[in-house]
Design a protein around this motif. Structure first.
Motif, PDB file in Angstrom:
ATOM      1  N   PRO A  85      -0.419 -30.781 -17.355  1.00  0.00           N
ATOM      2  CA  PRO A  85       0.811 -31.138 -18.063  1.00  0.00           C
ATOM      3  C   PRO A  85       1.417 -32.416 -17.486  1.00  0.00           C
ATOM      4  CG  PRO A  85       1.171 -29.242 -16.631  1.00  0.00           C
ATOM      5  CD  PRO A  85      -0.301 -29.540 -16.608  1.00  0.00           C
ATOM      6  N   ASP A  86       2.053 -33.183 -18.340  1.00  0.00           N
ATOM      7  CA  ASP A  86       2.697 -34.417 -17.883  1.00  0.00           C
ATOM      8  C   ASP A  86       3.803 -34.100 -16.886  1.00  0.00           C
ATOM      9  OD1 ASP A  86       1.189 -36.314 -19.463  1.00  0.00           O
ATOM     10  OD2 ASP A  86       2.189 -35.421 -21.193  1.00  0.00           O
ATOM     11  N   VAL A  87       4.525 -33.028 -17.142  1.00  0.00           N
ATOM     12  CA  VAL A  87       5.577 -32.531 -16.260  1.00  0.00           C
ATOM     13  C   VAL A  87       5.490 -31.011 -16.316  1.00  0.00           C
ATOM     14  CG1 VAL A  87       8.076 -32.449 -15.814  1.00  0.00           C
ATOM     15  CG2 VAL A  87       7.057 -34.515 -16.803  1.00  0.00           C
ATOM     16  N   ALA A  88       5.789 -30.352 -15.198  1.00  0.00           N
ATOM     17  CA  ALA A  88       5.775 -28.884 -15.188  1.00  0.00           C
ATOM     18  C   ALA A  88       6.846 -28.354 -14.251  1.00  0.00           C
ATOM     19  CB  ALA A  88       4.401 -28.371 -14.753  1.00  0.00           C
ATOM     20  N   PHE A  89       7.320 -27.173 -14.569  1.00  0.00           N
ATOM     21  CA  PHE A  89       8.221 -26.431 -13.684  1.00  0.00           C
ATOM     22  C   PHE A  89       7.579 -25.085 -13.409  1.00  0.00           C
ATOM     23  CE2 PHE A  89      11.222 -22.852 -13.657  1.00  0.00           C
ATOM     24  CZ  PHE A  89      11.765 -23.042 -12.396  1.00  0.00           C
ATOM     25  N   THR A  90       7.545 -24.722 -12.126  1.00  0.00           N
ATOM     26  CA  THR A  90       7.057 -23.411 -11.715  1.00  0.00           C
ATOM     27  C   THR A  90       8.150 -22.754 -10.893  1.00  0.00           C
ATOM     28  OG1 THR A  90       4.808 -24.303 -11.638  1.00  0.00           O
ATOM     29  CG2 THR A  90       5.171 -22.167 -10.604  1.00  0.00           C
ATOM     30  N   SER A  91       8.502 -21.533 -11.278  1.00  0.00           N
ATOM     31  CA  SER A  91       9.598 -20.832 -10.616  1.00  0.00           C
ATOM     32  C   SER A  91       9.262 -20.506  -9.171  1.00  0.00           C
ATOM     33  CB  SER A  91       9.925 -19.539 -11.364  1.00  0.00           C
ATOM     34  OG  SER A  91       8.834 -18.646 -11.267  1.00  0.00           O
ATOM     35  N   LYS A  92      10.302 -20.358  -8.389  1.00  0.00           N
ATOM     36  CA  LYS A  92      10.171 -20.035  -6.972  1.00  0.00           C
ATOM     37  C   LYS A  92       9.405 -18.723  -6.783  1.00  0.00           C
ATOM     38  CE  LYS A  92      13.228 -19.992  -2.989  1.00  0.00           C
ATOM     39  NZ  LYS A  92      14.637 -20.081  -2.588  1.00  0.00           N
ATOM     40  N   ALA A  93       9.623 -17.770  -7.680  1.00  0.00           N
ATOM     41  CA  ALA A  93       8.940 -16.472  -7.582  1.00  0.00           C
ATOM     42  C   ALA A  93       7.425 -16.612  -7.742  1.00  0.00           C
ATOM     43  CB  ALA A  93       9.486 -15.519  -8.645  1.00  0.00           C
ATOM     44  N   LYS A  94       6.996 -17.613  -8.471  1.00  0.00           N
ATOM     45  CA  LYS A  94       5.571 -17.791  -8.753  1.00  0.00           C
ATOM     46  C   LYS A  94       4.870 -18.700  -7.760  1.00  0.00           C
ATOM     47  CE  LYS A  94       3.931 -17.947 -13.247  1.00  0.00           C
ATOM     48  NZ  LYS A  94       3.681 -18.623 -14.530  1.00  0.00           N
ATOM     49  N   THR A  95       5.597 -19.621  -7.162  1.00  0.00           N
ATOM     50  CA  THR A  95       4.970 -20.627  -6.307  1.00  0.00           C
ATOM     51  C   THR A  95       4.663 -20.080  -4.920  1.00  0.00           C
ATOM     52  OG1 THR A  95       7.093 -21.496  -5.567  1.00  0.00           O
ATOM     53  CG2 THR A  95       6.065 -22.583  -7.443  1.00  0.00           C
ATOM     54  N   ALA A  96       3.660 -20.638  -4.356  1.00  0.00           N
ATOM     55  CA  ALA A  96       3.285 -20.349  -2.972  1.00  0.00           C
ATOM     56  C   ALA A  96       3.209 -21.703  -2.271  1.00  0.00           C
ATOM     57  CB  ALA A  96       1.933 -19.637  -2.932  1.00  0.00           C
ATOM     58  N   GLN A  97       2.475 -21.776  -1.189  1.00  0.00           N
ATOM     59  CA  GLN A  97       2.225 -23.068  -0.563  1.00  0.00           C
ATOM     60  C   GLN A  97       1.484 -23.947  -1.572  1.00  0.00           C
ATOM     61  OE1 GLN A  97       4.302 -23.330   2.110  1.00  0.00           O
ATOM     62  NE2 GLN A  97       2.648 -24.510   2.984  1.00  0.00           N
ATOM     63  N   PRO A  98       1.825 -25.226  -1.650  1.00  0.00           N
ATOM     64  CA  PRO A  98       1.106 -26.101  -2.574  1.00  0.00           C
ATOM     65  C   PRO A  98      -0.393 -26.125  -2.255  1.00  0.00           C
ATOM     66  CG  PRO A  98       3.048 -27.203  -1.696  1.00  0.00           C
ATOM     67  CD  PRO A  98       2.888 -25.922  -0.928  1.00  0.00           C
ATOM     68  N   ALA A  99      -1.201 -26.052  -3.316  1.00  0.00           N
ATOM     69  CA  ALA A  99      -2.651 -26.114  -3.136  1.00  0.00           C
ATOM     70  C   ALA A  99      -3.029 -27.489  -2.610  1.00  0.00           C
ATOM     71  CB  ALA A  99      -3.356 -25.835  -4.460  1.00  0.00           C
ATOM     72  N   ARG A 100      -3.848 -27.524  -1.592  1.00  0.00           N
ATOM     73  CA  ARG A 100      -4.267 -28.809  -1.021  1.00  0.00           C
ATOM     74  C   ARG A 100      -5.509 -29.353  -1.717  1.00  0.00           C
ATOM     75  NH1 ARG A 100      -0.975 -29.788   3.006  1.00  0.00           N
ATOM     76  NH2 ARG A 100      -0.183 -28.109   4.280  1.00  0.00           N
ATOM     77  N   SER A 101      -6.273 -28.487  -2.346  1.00  0.00           N
ATOM     78  CA  SER A 101      -7.443 -28.939  -3.078  1.00  0.00           C
ATOM     79  C   SER A 101      -7.642 -28.032  -4.285  1.00  0.00           C
ATOM     80  CB  SER A 101      -8.685 -28.914  -2.185  1.00  0.00           C
ATOM     81  OG  SER A 101      -8.958 -27.606  -1.766  1.00  0.00           O
ATOM     82  N   SER A 102      -8.247 -28.576  -5.288  1.00  0.00           N
ATOM     83  CA  SER A 102      -8.526 -27.884  -6.533  1.00  0.00           C
ATOM     84  C   SER A 102      -7.243 -27.664  -7.332  1.00  0.00           C
ATOM     85  CB  SER A 102      -9.260 -26.566  -6.287  1.00  0.00           C
ATOM     86  OG  SER A 102      -9.796 -26.089  -7.483  1.00  0.00           O
ATOM     87  N   TYR A 103      -7.373 -26.942  -8.424  1.00  0.00           N
ATOM     88  CA  TYR A 103      -6.253 -26.715  -9.327  1.00  0.00           C
ATOM     89  C   TYR A 103      -5.426 -25.510  -8.908  1.00  0.00           C
ATOM     90  CZ  TYR A 103      -8.432 -30.086 -12.410  1.00  0.00           C
ATOM     91  OH  TYR A 103      -8.939 -31.234 -12.933  1.00  0.00           O
ATOM     92  N   VAL A 104      -4.166 -25.493  -9.348  1.00  0.00           N
ATOM     93  CA  VAL A 104      -3.278 -24.366  -9.088  1.00  0.00           C
ATOM     94  C   VAL A 104      -3.767 -23.190  -9.929  1.00  0.00           C
ATOM     95  CG1 VAL A 104      -0.887 -23.581  -9.204  1.00  0.00           C
ATOM     96  CG2 VAL A 104      -1.384 -25.990  -8.705  1.00  0.00           C
ATOM     97  N   PRO A 105      -3.933 -21.995  -9.323  1.00  0.00           N
ATOM     98  CA  PRO A 105      -4.562 -20.879 -10.042  1.00  0.00           C
ATOM     99  C   PRO A 105      -3.604 -20.035 -10.894  1.00  0.00           C
ATOM    100  CG  PRO A 105      -4.244 -20.289  -7.763  1.00  0.00           C
ATOM    101  CD  PRO A 105      -3.782 -21.708  -7.909  1.00  0.00           C
ATOM    102  N   TYR A 106      -2.701 -20.681 -11.580  1.00  0.00           N
ATOM    103  CA  TYR A 106      -1.833 -20.012 -12.547  1.00  0.00           C
ATOM    104  C   TYR A 106      -1.238 -21.097 -13.441  1.00  0.00           C
ATOM    105  CZ  TYR A 106       1.421 -21.337  -8.789  1.00  0.00           C
ATOM    106  OH  TYR A 106       2.098 -22.025  -7.817  1.00  0.00           O
TER     107      TYR A 106
END
Length: 190
Positions: A85-106
């Motif tokens: 997505p050009d821009v995205a918002f992910t809620s605090k409840a869903k986020t974890a540590q930012p992925a350092r490699s590969s795509y976010v799995p959600y």
């Protein structure tokens, strides 16, 4: 219609983007079909930065989660779909540590696609359906040339519900960004 020779996965796309021959190319996948994301136009970039700025300030002030730009997401358990997505918002409840490699799995809670001259409305709407099918709560499709937006949500029967917003209307955060309101004119101004 061209026949695709193979079905790609998010892992394949990640590897393609890491190759030295492809330092600036970005790809996305829908059901294993590989597509190239073209470089954005200046207008596209302007709209993206304006929207990101307003979203970031609101999300940061209310400690709601994370706002990102052109980050790859794939649905859990589906390696054949990966969207940027050009821009995205992910809620605090869903986020974890930012992925350092590969795509976010959600999928993000809110995905924003800005329509580019290289895309058709049908292509962007297809992405909106895929985001919703795989867990996004809301998708905003922004058309900088028409200065309008479409807001996509899942309806009671999981079918997409689409609201069209004219240039004098507002984007609102609904349940995922309560209290957020942004006049389209603020992001489409020259």
């Amino acid at each position: 219609m061209a026949t695709q020779e193979r079905v790609y996965t998010a892992d394949d796309v990640w590897q393609l983007e890491q190759q030295p021959l492809n330092p600036t190319e970005k790809y996305y996948l829908i059901d294993g079909e590989l597509m190239i994301k073209m470089a954005p136009t200046e207008l596209h970039g302007d709209v993206s930065v304006r929207l990101s700025s307003y979203l970031f300030l609101f999300v940061d002030e209310h400690n709601l989660g994370r706002v990102t730009g052109e980050v790859g997401f794939h649905p859990p358990g589906d390696r054949g779909t990966a969207l940027l997505p050009d821009v995205a918002f992910t809620s605090k409840a869903k986020t974890a540590q930012p992925a350092r490699s590969s795509y976010v799995p959600y999928m993000p809670d809110l995905a924003v696609e800005i329509i580019s001259p290289s895309q058709t409305l049908a292509q962007v709407r297809r992405k909106a359906e895929v985001y919703l099918r795989h867990g996004a709560a809301v998708v905003w499709l922004l058309d900088p040339l028409a200065k309008t937006a479409e807001v996509w949500r899942r309806g009671a029967d999981d079918a997409p519900v689409v609201e069209r917003i004219a240039g004098d209307g507002d984007l609102t955060g609904g349940d995922i960004l309560p209290g957020f309101r942004l006049p389209l004119a603020r992001i489409f101004s020259n």
